[in-house]
Design an enzyme around this catalytic site. Structure first.
Site, PDB file in Angstrom:
ATOM      1  N   GLY A 284       6.504   0.811   5.808  1.00 52.55           N
ATOM      2  CA  GLY A 284       7.431  -0.032   5.050  1.00 52.55           C
ATOM      3  C   GLY A 284       7.448   0.316   3.574  1.00 52.55           C
ATOM      4  O   GLY A 284       8.511   0.421   2.958  1.00 52.55           O
ATOM      5  N   CYS A 285       6.281   0.516   3.008  1.00 51.18           N
ATOM      6  CA  CYS A 285       6.181   0.812   1.577  1.00 51.18           C
ATOM      7  C   CYS A 285       6.797   2.172   1.255  1.00 51.18           C
ATOM      8  O   CYS A 285       7.432   2.344   0.215  1.00 51.18           O
ATOM      9  CB  CYS A 285       4.723   0.767   1.127  1.00 51.18           C
ATOM     10  N   THR A 286       6.616   3.121   2.153  1.00 51.01           N
ATOM     11  CA  THR A 286       7.193   4.449   1.959  1.00 51.01           C
ATOM     12  C   THR A 286       8.718   4.375   2.008  1.00 51.01           C
ATOM     13  O   THR A 286       9.407   4.947   1.158  1.00 51.01           O
ATOM     14  CB  THR A 286       6.655   5.439   3.020  1.00 51.01           C
TER      15      THR A 286
ATOM     16  N   ARG B  18       0.810  -1.231   0.000  1.00 50.45           N
ATOM     17  CA  ARG B  18       0.000   0.000   0.000  1.00 50.45           C
ATOM     18  C   ARG B  18       0.834   1.268   0.000  1.00 50.45           C
ATOM     19  O   ARG B  18       1.848   1.351   0.675  1.00 50.45           O
ATOM     20  CB  ARG B  18      -0.842   0.046   1.263  1.00 50.45           C
TER      21      ARG B  18
ATOM     22  N   ALA C 156       9.960   2.716  -1.223  1.00 51.60           N
ATOM     23  CA  ALA C 156       9.832   3.619  -2.375  1.00 51.60           C
ATOM     24  C   ALA C 156      10.854   4.750  -2.309  1.00 51.60           C
ATOM     25  O   ALA C 156      11.502   5.074  -3.310  1.00 51.60           O
ATOM     26  CB  ALA C 156       8.414   4.183  -2.439  1.00 51.60           C
TER      27      ALA C 156
END
Length: 156
Positions: free
Chosen positions: A43-45, A38, A48
């Site tokens: 974690g995704c931030t 998401r 990225a």
């Protein structure tokens, strides 16, 4: 998860600007195709932003980075703008690419079982063949790991 040595499934998905992309258009380049759960989660931030920081080095090595999640085009646009992400984010709400790459799995979170994207990264060669597949990757470490992986391929 798909195995190294198999042909990477093609896809046709919109990016954060609504422009359609397919794997076929990246022939001749290495592609880092990473699947994440998401936009705007910790974690995704981190993953990225780390890919964003290293992006010039990926380009130098002839590779592009493409992130895929089931978030909407609008969500991806906000995510890109908020963090200044320099690479393509593909929106796959229908899960066609996500399921094609076998990353839609049962997950357990605090004892609850649900379906979701398992963080997975594929390195695809210039001919569209998967060279490396990394499952259950550590978000913060994955971008440096992929850069190292490409570096190893280029050593004589």
């Amino acid at each position: 998860m798909l195995e190294a040595g198999t042909k990477a499934p093609d896809f046709s998905l919109p990016d954060q600007n609504g422009k359609m992309h397919s794997l076929e258009e990246y022939r001749g380049k290495k592609v880092i195709l990473y699947f994440y759960p998401r936009d705007n989660t910790p974690g995704c931030t981190k993953q990225a932003c780390n890919f964003g920081e290293l992006y010039p080095q990926f380009l130098e090595k002839g590779a592009v980075v493409i992130g895929v999640s089931k978030d909407s085009v609008a969500s991806h646009k906000k995510f890109e703008e908020k963090y200044g992400l320099p690479f393509t984010l593909l929106s796959d709400p229908e899960l066609s690419c996500i399921q094609g790459y076998d990353v839609w799995k049962e997950k357990k979170n605090y004892g609850k079982v649900s379906m979701g994207v398992v963080r997975t990264t594929y390195l695809i060669d210039e001919e569209g063949i998967i060279i490396k597949a990394f499952g259950k990757v550590k978000a913060a470490e994955n971008p440096a790991q992929m850069l190292e992986c490409i570096g190893e391929l280029q050593e004589p």
